[in-house]
Each structure stands twice: as C-alpha cells, then as structure tokens.
Write an enzyme that holds these catalytic residues in place. Structure first.
Site: not given
Ligand SMILES: NC(=O)c1ccc[n+]([C@@H]2O[C@H](COP(=O)([O-])OP(=O)(O)OC[C@H]3O[C@@H](n4cnc5c(N)ncnc54)[C@H](O)[C@@H]3O)[C@@H](O)[C@H]2O)c1
Length: 250
Positions: A156-158, A160
C-alpha cells in the site's frame, strides 16, 4: 551548512507538526521564510507552532488533507495570513503498518492511498492556481525509495509513493513553462515517529538495504527539500531526487 535563500518566501508544509516536516520548517525559518504548518494532529501542531515561532512567523492549520473542502480552507487561511504561498512541501504521510499484500485490510490500503497520494493531489490542485496567479512556485513531494523499488510487506505504501512520483512527473511537465517547478525526493528510512507504525523486522530490512549503513537524518532531508524549494533550483522539474544513502540505483 550552506545558506539556502528563502528570504520573504511563504512555505506551506503538510505534516509539519513533527518528523521530517518539522525539520523542514525549522530550516525554512532559518533561511528567511515564513511557514504555514498543515497537520491533522492539533495538539502536536500547537506545540510545534509555539517552538518554531521563536525562529520566525509560523501559522498553523489543523486539516485532514484527504478532505477537499478542508484543504481549500487551509489555502485560503494561509494566503490571508501570509499574502502568498510560494512553496508547497507535501510531507504528510502514513505507513498503514506492515503485512503481505493479501493480508492487508482493504480499508487500510485505501486510507494509505488516500493520505499519501490523494492528499498531495488535493493540495496541489488547491495551491497551483494561487502559484499561477503569483507567476512563481516550487512544489516538493516527499515520496520514498519504496515507490521506486517496492518494499515487501508495504505494498500500500509503495504503491502510494509510486503514484506520488507519477503525479510529480505529470504536474512538472504541465507547469514547466510557468515558473512553477515540481519535484519529488525519495528518502530511505529516517528514524522518526513514523517508525512506531512499522514492524521491527521491516525497520531492519530497510536498514539492511542502505549502503551507508545508517538512517537518514531529518535535517539531511530538509537540506535537499529546501534547495529544491529555492530559486536556485531552476532547470529541474518533474524529477525524483535520491535521499537513500546509496540504495537507489536509478
Ligand atoms: N521516516 C522515514 O523513514 C521516511 C522514509 C521515506 C519517506 N518518508 C515520508 O516522509 C514523510 C514524512 O515522514 P515522517 O517520518 O516525518 O513521518 P511522521 O509520522 O513523523 O510525520 C507525519 C506527519 O503527517 C501528519 N499526517 C498524517 N496524516 C495526515 C492527514 N491525513 N492530514 C494531515 N496531516 C497528516 C501526521 O500528523 C504527522 O505530523 C511521509 O510522507 C513519509 O511517508 C519517510
């Protein structure tokens, strides 16, 4: 330390209440700018405004950057209080914790995209018309090496941050002839309170990938971010600058 000239500039910093955003605010004030802190954490914001206020003019807006109307109001309030927004630093971000992609909760996945990608889109959307009116602007988006490489257990972080890099490249090209330059930085890990939301295993993984074998300091991030926010940055736009201690290979 080199002196970055931000004399008389107004710098709006999302996530400015703590961590990298706070270090950016500190250096901006020491470089002659006035600062507007935009953050969702009202209590921390008030404390940071008090502390940083000793260095120069600091305003604070409590705002959840995923809320379009609230972002518009933050812009209005900042322009009313400072007369302009010359620089926008999109620093607010969350990790959403760590886990394999298929184990992450869809609501958490969506929230990470919302804060880390939709938030900067909304702030750019609201601030760019003001910069166009002024005929000047600098925007710096805080992405991550995770957006270039994809960290395991942080899809999710990557995703985003990869999205934020895409936004930076598109917007940079759209504004390339308007004296508004848009760039991103891609830090590796810096030991801020964001670490509280990650597993120790993930923190160890990130450190193991950094050839310098240490974490980035928030002040080191502030140096590059604020150079990109200054007039000295004149022929770079839509670009991603490494802050990874040698990790990034492109
Ligand atoms: N520290 C690292 O290891 C690291 C590495 C690469 C990239 N980054 C990025 O740098 C940026 C700053 O990270 P940090 O380490 O200073 O984190 P931090 O957690 O210390 O600070 C983040 C700030 O963002 C604010 N925020 C979160 N959600 C918000 C929302 N919806 N609206 C308004 N404000 C909100 C928080 O209240 C907090 O003050 C983030 O975008 C992060 O993803 C950090």
């Amino acid at each position: 330390m080199n002196k970055i000239d931000l004399e008389g500039r107004v710098v709006a910093i999302t996530g400015g209440a703590r961590g990298i955003g706070y270090a950016v605010a500190q250096r901006a004030l020491n470089s002659g700018a006035s600062v507007a802190l935009w953050d969702v954490d009202a209590e921390r914001l008030a404390r940071s405004q008090r502390e940083l206020g000793e260095l120069g003019k600091v305003s604070a807006v409590t705002v959840d950057l995923t809320q379009e109307a609230a972002v518009a109001q933050a812009v209005e309030q900042t322009v009313a209080g400072h007369g302009a927004i010359d620089v926008l630093i999109n620093c607010a971000g969350i990790t959403g914790g760590n886990g394999a992609t298929w184990e992450l909760d869809p609501d958490v996945w969506r929230r990470v995209i919302d804060v880390n990608l939709i938030g900067p889109y909304l702030t750019c959307r609201a601030v760019v018309p003001q910069m166009l009116k002024q005929g000047y602007g600098r925007i710096v988006n805080i992405a991550s090496v995770a957006g270039k490489e994809g960290n395991p257990n942080a899809s999710h972080y990557s995703a985003s941050k990869a999205g934020l890099i895409g936004l930076t490249k598109s917007l940079g090209k759209e504004l390339a002839t308007r004296n508004i330059l848009v760039n991103a930085v891609a830090p590796a890990a810096a030991k801020t309170e964001i670490f509280d939301s990650m597993s120790q295993q993930h923190i160890d993984y990130m450190l193991s990938k950094i050839p310098m074998n240490r974490f980035l300091l928030p002040e080191e991030a502030a140096s590059l971010i604020l150079w990109l926010s200054s007039e000295d940055c004149a022929f770079s736009t839509g670009s991603v600058f490494d802050l990874s201690g040698g990790r990034a290979t492109y």
